[in-house]
Design a protein around this motif. Structure first.
Motif, PDB file in Angstrom:
ATOM      1  N   GLY A  50     127.111  96.035   9.256  1.00  0.00           N
ATOM      2  CA  GLY A  50     128.289  95.230   9.527  1.00  0.00           C
ATOM      3  C   GLY A  50     128.586  94.211   8.452  1.00  0.00           C
ATOM      4  N   GLN A  51     128.154  94.483   7.223  1.00  0.00           N
ATOM      5  CA  GLN A  51     128.395  93.596   6.089  1.00  0.00           C
ATOM      6  C   GLN A  51     127.765  92.221   6.253  1.00  0.00           C
ATOM      7  N   VAL A  52     126.699  92.136   7.026  1.00  0.00           N
ATOM      8  CA  VAL A  52     125.984  90.875   7.199  1.00  0.00           C
ATOM      9  C   VAL A  52     124.892  90.819   6.141  1.00  0.00           C
ATOM     10  N   GLY A  53     124.848  89.744   5.379  1.00  0.00           N
ATOM     11  CA  GLY A  53     123.865  89.636   4.315  1.00  0.00           C
ATOM     12  C   GLY A  53     123.113  88.327   4.379  1.00  0.00           C
ATOM     13  N   GLY A  54     121.964  88.325   3.769  1.00  0.00           N
ATOM     14  CA  GLY A  54     121.161  87.112   3.690  1.00  0.00           C
ATOM     15  C   GLY A  54     120.519  87.007   2.322  1.00  0.00           C
ATOM     16  N   GLU A  55     120.224  85.784   1.919  1.00  0.00           N
ATOM     17  CA  GLU A  55     119.617  85.543   0.614  1.00  0.00           C
ATOM     18  C   GLU A  55     118.623  84.401   0.765  1.00  0.00           C
ATOM     19  N   CYS A  56     117.476  84.540   0.120  1.00  0.00           N
ATOM     20  CA  CYS A  56     116.437  83.526   0.257  1.00  0.00           C
ATOM     21  C   CYS A  56     115.704  83.353  -1.081  1.00  0.00           C
ATOM     22  N   LEU A  57     115.621  82.113  -1.539  1.00  0.00           N
ATOM     23  CA  LEU A  57     114.853  81.792  -2.738  1.00  0.00           C
ATOM     24  C   LEU A  57     113.469  81.354  -2.274  1.00  0.00           C
ATOM     25  N   VAL A  58     112.438  82.027  -2.763  1.00  0.00           N
ATOM     26  CA  VAL A  58     111.067  81.727  -2.383  1.00  0.00           C
ATOM     27  C   VAL A  58     110.350  81.181  -3.610  1.00  0.00           C
ATOM     28  N   ILE A  59     109.777  79.995  -3.488  1.00  0.00           N
ATOM     29  CA  ILE A  59     109.048  79.369  -4.591  1.00  0.00           C
ATOM     30  C   ILE A  59     107.623  79.106  -4.118  1.00  0.00           C
ATOM     31  N   HIS A  60     106.657  79.429  -4.961  1.00  0.00           N
ATOM     32  CA  HIS A  60     105.255  79.220  -4.592  1.00  0.00           C
ATOM     33  C   HIS A  60     105.040  77.745  -4.247  1.00  0.00           C
ATOM     34  N   PRO A  61     104.354  77.462  -3.131  1.00  0.00           N
ATOM     35  CA  PRO A  61     104.157  76.070  -2.706  1.00  0.00           C
ATOM     36  C   PRO A  61     103.482  75.190  -3.754  1.00  0.00           C
ATOM     37  N   ASP A  62     102.609  75.751  -4.579  1.00  0.00           N
ATOM     38  CA  ASP A  62     101.940  74.945  -5.601  1.00  0.00           C
ATOM     39  C   ASP A  62     102.949  74.290  -6.541  1.00  0.00           C
ATOM     40  N   LEU A  68     106.059  66.606  -5.881  1.00  0.00           N
ATOM     41  CA  LEU A  68     106.190  65.457  -4.984  1.00  0.00           C
ATOM     42  C   LEU A  68     105.281  64.307  -5.415  1.00  0.00           C
ATOM     43  N   SER A  69     105.717  63.097  -5.127  1.00  0.00           N
ATOM     44  CA  SER A  69     104.848  61.934  -5.356  1.00  0.00           C
ATOM     45  C   SER A  69     103.784  61.933  -4.255  1.00  0.00           C
ATOM     46  N   GLU A  70     102.781  61.080  -4.399  1.00  0.00           N
ATOM     47  CA  GLU A  70     101.707  61.028  -3.415  1.00  0.00           C
ATOM     48  C   GLU A  70     102.233  60.636  -2.031  1.00  0.00           C
ATOM     49  N   SER A  71     103.154  59.683  -1.983  1.00  0.00           N
ATOM     50  CA  SER A  71     103.694  59.258  -0.683  1.00  0.00           C
ATOM     51  C   SER A  71     104.581  60.352  -0.075  1.00  0.00           C
ATOM     52  N   GLU A  72     105.351  61.051  -0.915  1.00  0.00           N
ATOM     53  CA  GLU A  72     106.169  62.155  -0.407  1.00  0.00           C
ATOM     54  C   GLU A  72     105.286  63.283   0.124  1.00  0.00           C
ATOM     55  N   TYR A  73     104.184  63.538  -0.576  1.00  0.00           N
ATOM     56  CA  TYR A  73     103.273  64.589  -0.140  1.00  0.00           C
ATOM     57  C   TYR A  73     102.604  64.214   1.185  1.00  0.00           C
ATOM     58  N   SER A  74     102.222  62.964   1.347  1.00  0.00           N
ATOM     59  CA  SER A  74     101.628  62.499   2.607  1.00  0.00           C
ATOM     60  C   SER A  74     102.624  62.644   3.749  1.00  0.00           C
ATOM     61  N   SER A  75     103.859  62.272   3.492  1.00  0.00           N
ATOM     62  CA  SER A  75     104.908  62.414   4.505  1.00  0.00           C
ATOM     63  C   SER A  75     105.105  63.884   4.856  1.00  0.00           C
ATOM     64  N   ARG A  80     104.528  68.625   8.401  1.00  0.00           N
ATOM     65  CA  ARG A  80     104.034  69.990   8.512  1.00  0.00           C
ATOM     66  C   ARG A  80     103.072  70.124   9.682  1.00  0.00           C
ATOM     67  N   SER A  81     102.189  69.140   9.848  1.00  0.00           N
ATOM     68  CA  SER A  81     101.246  69.176  10.971  1.00  0.00           C
ATOM     69  C   SER A  81     101.987  69.165  12.306  1.00  0.00           C
ATOM     70  N   GLN A  82     103.032  68.364  12.400  1.00  0.00           N
ATOM     71  CA  GLN A  82     103.820  68.308  13.638  1.00  0.00           C
ATOM     72  C   GLN A  82     104.529  69.639  13.886  1.00  0.00           C
ATOM     73  N   ARG A  83     105.068  70.256  12.814  1.00  0.00           N
ATOM     74  CA  ARG A  83     105.713  71.571  12.970  1.00  0.00           C
ATOM     75  C   ARG A  83     104.705  72.613  13.432  1.00  0.00           C
ATOM     76  N   GLU A  84     103.486  72.568  12.893  1.00  0.00           N
ATOM     77  CA  GLU A  84     102.462  73.522  13.305  1.00  0.00           C
ATOM     78  C   GLU A  84     102.115  73.349  14.778  1.00  0.00           C
ATOM     79  N   LEU A  85     102.007  72.096  15.235  1.00  0.00           N
ATOM     80  CA  LEU A  85     101.732  71.835  16.655  1.00  0.00           C
ATOM     81  C   LEU A  85     102.890  72.340  17.528  1.00  0.00           C
ATOM     82  N   ASN A  86     104.116  72.074  17.098  1.00  0.00           N
ATOM     83  CA  ASN A  86     105.289  72.533  17.850  1.00  0.00           C
ATOM     84  C   ASN A  86     105.340  74.059  17.913  1.00  0.00           C
ATOM     85  N   THR A  87     105.015  74.700  16.798  1.00  0.00           N
ATOM     86  CA  THR A  87     105.008  76.159  16.750  1.00  0.00           C
ATOM     87  C   THR A  87     103.945  76.724  17.687  1.00  0.00           C
TER      88      THR A  87
END
Length: 138
Positions: A50-62, A68-75, A80-87
């Motif tokens: 039905g002409q439905v398309g998707g596109e995704c850019l995947v970048i290695h997490p490293d 990220l700065s240290e504070s951004e990484y801590s945040s 991420r921990s909260q998302r894992e618990l929710n999942t």
């Protein structure tokens, strides 16, 4: 793909348009590949029925996380921990049949009167209504 360094082939890719063959940077694997070098990024495209398309850019997490700065990484780690618990909770609830795994909707998250505004406004965003337990445009 990134975690196990595997490129899954598309066994249905048997009729790639010949026009695309002239581009050396495009790759259409029909078999699973196990590259010897690390996969840093990939662009995945899918064109369904039905002409439905998707596109995704995947970048290695490293590469993403090292920017990220240290504070951004801590945040990020806290979020991420909260998302894992929710999942975990969500999967548990679906396995125990407390909630459905997928909620099939029969209407868009906007009224017919808002349809034009939603489609024509690139900044339009849905918000979650905890009262209705769904996403909506207002």
């Amino acid at each position: 793909m990134m975690q196990f360094q595997v490129i899954p082939g598309n066994r249905n890719a048997d009729n790639i348009d010949g026009v695309l063959e002239k581009f050396n940077h495009l790759f259409f694997p029909s078999q699973t590949l196990y590259p010897s070098s690390r996969i840093k990024a990939a662009l995945l495209k899918s064109f369904g029925f039905g002409q439905v398309g998707g596109e995704c850019l995947v970048i290695h997490p490293d590469y993403v996380l090292s920017s990220l700065s240290e504070s951004e990484y801590s945040s990020y780690q806290i979020k991420r921990s909260q998302r894992e618990l929710n999942t975990y909770r969500y999967i548990h609830d679906t396995l125990c049949e407390v909630k459905p795994f997928v909620r099939v909707k029969n209407a868009p998250p906007y009224s017919e009167a808002l349809e034009k505004q939603v489609y024509l406004n690139p900044a339009a965003r849905a918000s979650f209504s905890s009262l209705k337990n769904t996403w909506e445009f207002t």
